[in-house]
Design a protein around this motif. Structure first.
Motif, PDB file in Angstrom:
ATOM      1  N   ALA A 110       0.808  -1.225   0.000  1.00 17.17           N
ATOM      2  CA  ALA A 110       0.000   0.000   0.000  1.00 17.17           C
ATOM      3  C   ALA A 110       0.837   1.269   0.000  1.00 17.17           C
ATOM      4  O   ALA A 110       0.384   2.311   0.470  1.00 17.17           O
ATOM      5  N   THR A 111       2.059   1.195  -0.523  1.00 17.80           N
ATOM      6  CA  THR A 111       2.911   2.371  -0.634  1.00 17.80           C
ATOM      7  C   THR A 111       2.628   3.053  -1.963  1.00 17.80           C
ATOM      8  O   THR A 111       2.757   2.437  -3.014  1.00 17.80           O
ATOM      9  N   MET A 112       2.245   4.325  -1.936  1.00 19.77           N
ATOM     10  CA  MET A 112       1.629   4.949  -3.117  1.00 19.77           C
ATOM     11  C   MET A 112       2.248   6.290  -3.485  1.00 19.77           C
ATOM     12  O   MET A 112       1.573   7.324  -3.521  1.00 19.77           O
ATOM     13  N   PRO A 113       3.553   6.327  -3.790  1.00 21.07           N
ATOM     14  CA  PRO A 113       4.134   7.577  -4.293  1.00 21.07           C
ATOM     15  C   PRO A 113       3.811   7.787  -5.769  1.00 21.07           C
ATOM     16  O   PRO A 113       3.499   6.850  -6.493  1.00 21.07           O
ATOM     17  N   ARG A 114       3.909   9.035  -6.198  1.00 22.20           N
ATOM     18  CA  ARG A 114       3.791   9.358  -7.616  1.00 22.20           C
ATOM     19  C   ARG A 114       5.162   9.219  -8.271  1.00 22.20           C
ATOM     20  O   ARG A 114       6.184   9.473  -7.641  1.00 22.20           O
ATOM     21  N   ALA A 115       5.175   8.826  -9.519  1.00 20.29           N
ATOM     22  CA  ALA A 115       6.445   8.690 -10.232  1.00 20.29           C
ATOM     23  C   ALA A 115       7.093  10.054 -10.405  1.00 20.29           C
ATOM     24  O   ALA A 115       6.406  11.051 -10.673  1.00 20.29           O
ATOM     25  N   PRO A 116       8.412  10.140 -10.249  1.00 20.54           N
ATOM     26  CA  PRO A 116       9.104  11.424 -10.444  1.00 20.54           C
ATOM     27  C   PRO A 116       8.910  11.958 -11.862  1.00 20.54           C
ATOM     28  O   PRO A 116       8.711  11.203 -12.814  1.00 20.54           O
TER      29      PRO A 116
ATOM     30  N   THR B  18      11.211  -9.670  -9.223  1.00 21.86           N
ATOM     31  CA  THR B  18      10.440  -8.439  -9.113  1.00 21.86           C
ATOM     32  C   THR B  18       9.110  -8.723  -8.440  1.00 21.86           C
ATOM     33  O   THR B  18       8.519  -9.798  -8.626  1.00 21.86           O
ATOM     34  N   VAL B  19       8.644  -7.764  -7.675  1.00 23.90           N
ATOM     35  CA  VAL B  19       7.275  -7.798  -7.147  1.00 23.90           C
ATOM     36  C   VAL B  19       6.416  -6.764  -7.870  1.00 23.90           C
ATOM     37  O   VAL B  19       5.238  -6.609  -7.549  1.00 23.90           O
ATOM     38  N   HIS B  20       7.013  -6.054  -8.830  1.00 21.19           N
ATOM     39  CA  HIS B  20       6.310  -5.021  -9.586  1.00 21.19           C
ATOM     40  C   HIS B  20       6.578  -5.204 -11.082  1.00 21.19           C
ATOM     41  O   HIS B  20       7.236  -4.372 -11.708  1.00 21.19           O
ATOM     42  N   PRO B  21       6.080  -6.275 -11.701  1.00 20.08           N
ATOM     43  CA  PRO B  21       6.327  -6.499 -13.124  1.00 20.08           C
ATOM     44  C   PRO B  21       5.626  -5.459 -13.993  1.00 20.08           C
ATOM     45  O   PRO B  21       4.476  -5.095 -13.748  1.00 20.08           O
TER      46      PRO B  21
ATOM     47  N   GLY C  98      -0.249  -3.301 -15.327  1.00 20.14           N
ATOM     48  CA  GLY C  98       1.138  -2.886 -15.280  1.00 20.14           C
ATOM     49  C   GLY C  98       1.905  -3.149 -16.547  1.00 20.14           C
ATOM     50  O   GLY C  98       2.935  -2.503 -16.794  1.00 20.14           O
ATOM     51  N   SER C  99       1.428  -4.076 -17.380  1.00 22.16           N
ATOM     52  CA  SER C  99       2.136  -4.352 -18.628  1.00 22.16           C
ATOM     53  C   SER C  99       2.100  -3.163 -19.577  1.00 22.16           C
ATOM     54  O   SER C  99       2.913  -3.068 -20.493  1.00 22.16           O
ATOM     55  N   ALA C 100       1.166  -2.220 -19.370  1.00 16.98           N
ATOM     56  CA  ALA C 100       1.060  -1.049 -20.235  1.00 16.98           C
ATOM     57  C   ALA C 100       2.061   0.042 -19.881  1.00 16.98           C
ATOM     58  O   ALA C 100       2.326   0.934 -20.686  1.00 16.98           O
TER      59      ALA C 100
ATOM     60  N   THR D  22      11.176   3.839 -10.764  1.00 16.13           N
ATOM     61  CA  THR D  22      12.049   4.199  -9.635  1.00 16.13           C
ATOM     62  C   THR D  22      11.301   4.339  -8.310  1.00 16.13           C
ATOM     63  O   THR D  22      11.912   4.677  -7.299  1.00 16.13           O
ATOM     64  N   VAL D  23      10.007   4.081  -8.304  1.00 13.78           N
ATOM     65  CA  VAL D  23       9.199   4.059  -7.081  1.00 13.78           C
ATOM     66  C   VAL D  23       8.167   2.948  -7.218  1.00 13.78           C
ATOM     67  O   VAL D  23       8.007   2.355  -8.295  1.00 13.78           O
ATOM     68  N   ASN D  24       7.429   2.677  -6.159  1.00 16.74           N
ATOM     69  CA  ASN D  24       6.352   1.688  -6.190  1.00 16.74           C
ATOM     70  C   ASN D  24       5.339   2.092  -7.264  1.00 16.74           C
ATOM     71  O   ASN D  24       4.910   3.241  -7.316  1.00 16.74           O
ATOM     72  N   PRO D  25       4.903   1.157  -8.125  1.00 20.76           N
ATOM     73  CA  PRO D  25       4.131   1.538  -9.317  1.00 20.76           C
ATOM     74  C   PRO D  25       2.613   1.533  -9.175  1.00 20.76           C
ATOM     75  O   PRO D  25       1.922   1.927 -10.112  1.00 20.76           O
ATOM     76  N   ALA D  26       2.061   1.081  -8.051  1.00 22.02           N
ATOM     77  CA  ALA D  26       0.610   0.869  -7.992  1.00 22.02           C
ATOM     78  C   ALA D  26      -0.183   2.128  -8.315  1.00 22.02           C
ATOM     79  O   ALA D  26      -1.168   2.077  -9.066  1.00 22.02           O
ATOM     80  N   LEU D  27       0.227   3.272  -7.776  1.00 18.02           N
ATOM     81  CA  LEU D  27      -0.541   4.493  -8.010  1.00 18.02           C
ATOM     82  C   LEU D  27      -0.460   4.913  -9.472  1.00 18.02           C
ATOM     83  O   LEU D  27      -1.447   5.403 -10.045  1.00 18.02           O
ATOM     84  N   THR D  28       0.685   4.704 -10.109  1.00 21.18           N
ATOM     85  CA  THR D  28       0.816   5.056 -11.528  1.00 21.18           C
ATOM     86  C   THR D  28      -0.022   4.132 -12.401  1.00 21.18           C
ATOM     87  O   THR D  28      -0.675   4.587 -13.356  1.00 21.18           O
TER      88      THR D  28
END
Length: 545
Positions: A85-91, A452-455, A487-489, A495-501
């Motif tokens: 549940a870590t939700m930063p925005r991508a730089p 990876t946990v973020h494919p 996430g494949s798109a 460089t950060v957790n991708p869920a929010l993106t």
């Protein structure tokens, strides 16, 4: 002739890329069916153990490839059920990356500025909130103090956690039984159900074919609830629109297997896979030095010894998320928690004179596991992953009753990727080994390859048909009516957790998806507000239903 079920839209997968389209399309009046290959668990079914048959083995998919292994969600709610549940925005610089292309890999229409409104939408729907230092558990505090001691900055990370409900049990990876983690089971999915969407767990989509009218047939197997190697029949459902959101490890496999029926796929399907540049370092902390150097004390004379108390990643240092640095030298470092079972197997002995994975020194390391600290690096990679021929069914050849499979992904890291890993490893050592605070051992690829946990990126969006499978509206090139929103798109490492993106991109794709559905004869509109974060639970149907 047996009649075939028909609907307007079939959504394959129920993570962020599936739940968001399912809600908006159902709320707009479309008939929506969600096919999810994993089980549907209620909150009280999330277990605090790692035995076979517990929620841990039931809701994960661990696929071993050649040079890369992928850990992903396998349940209703997808990755949102097992994420931290870590939700930063991508730089901002991420959207200007060139990567292996030598030119901007993201579509011209997408930048941090154009995506920010969609970030806002998702942040309100879950909702995402800032954490204060009072919310940070011991491991995060230790990492922050170590960063300060090394002259670095550190920050609490934004999260989708209901702080008053969180018990700091650190069992987030097995699903949150307290509904403190704001998974999709608490917002988009119940909202989709309220508007008439159907969610069908244990339905694994195998391939797509065309109908004579120009729509699509979705061919699926029904998976046994206990042994995922066993099927309990199957079926076909027809739809005018298909939204693929099975994850970056499964969506390209479905499309590869569909080639015989649909014709050639874009060249980028199953190529340019990114592991989000991920890397693990395990540190064994010297508690006496933590007290002396950092002034830490839990109140009982103990400085730390609290690796297991808390919740996932809570603190990160973003000093190297600096646009002025050269590409592949930018990364975040995040305090993380891998629970016993997974974490103890993955950890290697710092400074070992013998084997690093087992033996006397590993036994001593395990004795001190409460003094561990795991640091997770997310770097910039070169999208070097490629999927081979698809297996006979599913996304992998299942090795075990649950969770474990052997996939066709091949990953051979380039010098660029290796440089990013080496620089982040050196940074972790500089922070944690300074003045004898801890001993650090980075993950090695020698035995089992990367992980990876973020494919990401195996069917990515882009402007160049030669290097992107999707246009900037997420529609599959040369196959109108098929959209990919998981996430494949995402074009490359973030460089950060991708869920929010991933979620923001899915929200952004909805207006175009609705227009395409209207053009294909679906009576649907766009404009329903996103869920407002109020607590409603998607309750699974009875097991015999």
């Amino acid at each position: 002739m047996t009649s075939i079920e028909q609907t307007d839209v079939v959504v394959v997968g129920s993570g962020f890329g599936g739940a968001i389209p399912a809600y908006h399309l159902a709320a707009g009046g479309a008939r929506v069916v969600v096919l999810e290959r994993g089980p549907w668990l209620a909150s009280d079914e999330f277990d605090h153990d790692f035995l076979l048959g517990s929620s841990y083995t039931r809701i994960f998919d661990f696929t071993v490839g050649d040079g890369m292994s992928v850990l992903a969600g396998n349940c209703v709610g997808g990755g949102s059920v097992v994420y931290f549940a870590t939700m930063p925005r991508a730089p901002r610089f991420v959207f200007e990356r060139s990567g292996s292309l030598g030119r901007r890999m993201w579509p011209a229409a997408i930048s941090r500025d154009t995506l920010d409104p969609w970030y806002d939408v998702v942040s309100g729907a879950l909702p995402v909130t800032e954490q204060s230092w009072n919310d940070v558990p011991f491991a995060g505090g230790l990492f922050a103090a170590a960063c300060h001691h090394a002259g670095r900055t550190a920050n609490p990370v934004p999260s989708a956690i209901d702080k008053p409900r969180c018990t700091n049990c650190n069992w987030m990876m097995a699903g949150c039984r307290f509904d403190a983690k704001r998974s999709l089971l608490l917002n988009y999915l119940p909202a989709a159900l309220a508007h008439g969407a159907q969610i069908r767990p244990l339905h694994e989509v195998q391939r797509l074919s065309r109908t004579p009218e120009g729509g699509y047939r979705i061919h699926y197997d029904v998976i046994d609830d206990e042994d995922y190697r066993v099927t309990r029949g199957g079926g076909v459902i027809e739809a005018k629109i298909v939204v693929l959101a099975a994850g970056a490890g499964a969506t390209p496999v479905i499309l590869q297997r569909s080639t015989a029926d649909l014709g050639a796929m874009p060249a980028a399907v199953g190529r340019y896979f990114s592991g989000n540049g991920e890397r693990l370092n395990t540190a064994v902390v010297n508690d006496e030095r933590a007290r002396e150097l950092l002034g830490l004390d839990r109140g009982d004379g103990t400085a730390y010894e609290a690796y297991q108390i808390g919740k996932g990643p809570c603190v990160a240092t973003w000093d190297k998320l600096d646009a002025s640095l050269p590409e592949y030298s930018r990364y975040s470092l995040e305090q993380l928690y891998f629970p016993p079972g997974l974490g103890t197997v993955l950890a290697q002995v710092p400074g070992a004179t013998g084997p690093t994975w087992f033996g006397r020194e590993k036994k001593e390391m395990l004795r001190r596991w409460r003094s561990w600290l795991t640091v997770f690096a997310m770097t910039e990679d070169d999208n070097e992953g490629v999927f081979g021929a698809p297996p006979a069914r599913g996304n992998a050849e299942r090795i075990a009753q649950q969770m474990l499979g052997r996939g066709s992904l091949r990953y051979d890291p380039t010098e660029n990727t290796l440089r990013g890993w080496a620089e982040s490893d050196a940074d972790v050592r500089d922070i944690l080994e300074r003045d004898g605070l801890a001993r650090v051992r980075p993950w090695t690829n020698d035995q089992v390859g990367a992980y990876t946990v973020h494919p990401l990126s195996s069917c990515r969006i882009g402007d160049d048909p030669a290097t992107s499978a999707l246009d900037d509206r997420h529609e599959l090139r040369d196959h109108p009516g098929i959209f990919v929103t998981d996430g494949s798109a995402v074009p490359g490492a973030l460089t950060v957790n991708p869920a929010l993106t991933i979620a923001a991109l899915a929200e952004r794709a909805i207006p175009g998806l609705v227009r395409a559905a209207q053009q294909r004869g679906v009576a649907v509109t766009y404009g329903a507000p996103s869920p407002d974060g109020s607590r409603t639970t998607a309750v699974p149907p009875p097991r015999d239903a």
